[in-house]
Motif scaffolding. Sequence first.
Motif, PDB file in Angstrom:
ATOM      1  N   ILE A 139      54.429  -8.209  29.737  1.00  0.00           N
ATOM      2  CA  ILE A 139      55.351  -7.534  30.663  1.00  0.00           C
ATOM      3  C   ILE A 139      55.957  -6.288  30.015  1.00  0.00           C
ATOM      4  O   ILE A 139      56.058  -5.233  30.658  1.00  0.00           O
ATOM      5  N   LYS A 140      56.340  -6.371  28.748  1.00  0.00           N
ATOM      6  CA  LYS A 140      56.898  -5.199  28.055  1.00  0.00           C
ATOM      7  C   LYS A 140      55.894  -4.044  28.051  1.00  0.00           C
ATOM      8  O   LYS A 140      56.268  -2.893  28.292  1.00  0.00           O
ATOM      9  N   ALA A 141      54.643  -4.357  27.774  1.00  0.00           N
ATOM     10  CA  ALA A 141      53.612  -3.316  27.743  1.00  0.00           C
ATOM     11  C   ALA A 141      53.429  -2.708  29.122  1.00  0.00           C
ATOM     12  O   ALA A 141      53.297  -1.479  29.270  1.00  0.00           O
ATOM     13  N   LYS A 142      53.425  -3.543  30.135  1.00  0.00           N
ATOM     14  CA  LYS A 142      53.254  -3.064  31.510  1.00  0.00           C
ATOM     15  C   LYS A 142      54.419  -2.170  31.915  1.00  0.00           C
ATOM     16  O   LYS A 142      54.222  -1.073  32.442  1.00  0.00           O
ATOM     17  N   LEU A 143      55.625  -2.624  31.676  1.00  0.00           N
ATOM     18  CA  LEU A 143      56.808  -1.858  32.075  1.00  0.00           C
ATOM     19  C   LEU A 143      56.920  -0.549  31.312  1.00  0.00           C
ATOM     20  O   LEU A 143      57.348   0.474  31.872  1.00  0.00           O
ATOM     21  N   ALA A 144      56.553  -0.558  30.047  1.00  0.00           N
ATOM     22  CA  ALA A 144      56.606   0.678  29.255  1.00  0.00           C
ATOM     23  C   ALA A 144      55.687   1.732  29.849  1.00  0.00           C
ATOM     24  O   ALA A 144      56.071   2.903  29.969  1.00  0.00           O
ATOM     25  N   GLU A 145      54.497   1.347  30.234  1.00  0.00           N
ATOM     26  CA  GLU A 145      53.568   2.310  30.820  1.00  0.00           C
ATOM     27  C   GLU A 145      53.987   2.681  32.242  1.00  0.00           C
ATOM     28  O   GLU A 145      53.843   3.839  32.647  1.00  0.00           O
ATOM     29  N   GLU A 146      54.523   1.734  32.973  1.00  0.00           N
ATOM     30  CA  GLU A 146      54.989   2.004  34.335  1.00  0.00           C
ATOM     31  C   GLU A 146      56.099   3.055  34.323  1.00  0.00           C
ATOM     32  O   GLU A 146      56.134   3.954  35.173  1.00  0.00           O
ATOM     33  N   ARG A 147      56.989   2.972  33.363  1.00  0.00           N
ATOM     34  CA  ARG A 147      58.098   3.941  33.245  1.00  0.00           C
ATOM     35  C   ARG A 147      57.584   5.346  32.952  1.00  0.00           C
ATOM     36  O   ARG A 147      58.219   6.326  33.304  1.00  0.00           O
ATOM     37  N   ARG A 148      56.449   5.431  32.287  1.00  0.00           N
ATOM     38  CA  ARG A 148      55.884   6.745  31.959  1.00  0.00           C
ATOM     39  C   ARG A 148      55.319   7.425  33.191  1.00  0.00           C
ATOM     40  O   ARG A 148      55.036   8.623  33.154  1.00  0.00           O
ATOM     41  N   HIS A 149      55.134   6.693  34.264  1.00  0.00           N
ATOM     42  CA  HIS A 149      54.536   7.282  35.480  1.00  0.00           C
ATOM     43  C   HIS A 149      55.485   7.284  36.595  1.00  0.00           C
ATOM     44  O   HIS A 149      56.216   6.978  37.133  1.00  0.00           O
TER      45      HIS A 149
END
Length: 149
Positions: A139-149
């Motif tokens: 989830i941390k990895a997903k959210l980190a990338e989601e925030r970048r977009h």
Amino acid sequence: MLSKLKEFFTKELESDSAESKQEKLQQACAALLVEVMRADFEQTEQERHKVQALLQSTFDLSDEQLKELMEVGEQGGEDTTSMYPFTSLINEHYDYDKRVNLIKLMWKVAYADGNLDKYEDNIIRKVADLLYIRHSDFIKAKLAEERRH
């Protein structure tokens, strides 16, 4: 027709050289990244360039090595119905942090076109499970990338 992937899992896996193992790991990672690219049935140039850039920067490849790795990775998705051969090899040779990093790379590919498809999410979730990634790190990895977009 015998493919490079079939060779990868038969003849080549018997080799013990460090260079050969590194090449096999690169091929496994490439196949998983390409699988994310293909998951939504729309392979965009943005996703393809993202996969190439990630492979190039992660493994410090020459242009020729990158081309070969992309060919093997793309063929891998066509020739296999399971991600287990790739993930078992990665589990055997990568520590936990490297496996988490691979999941982060997969999220980068999924978001490369600006849209996360449910099939992309599903593929990454399955791979994370096969790599024994804690759900919180997934989830941390997903959210980190989601925030970048």
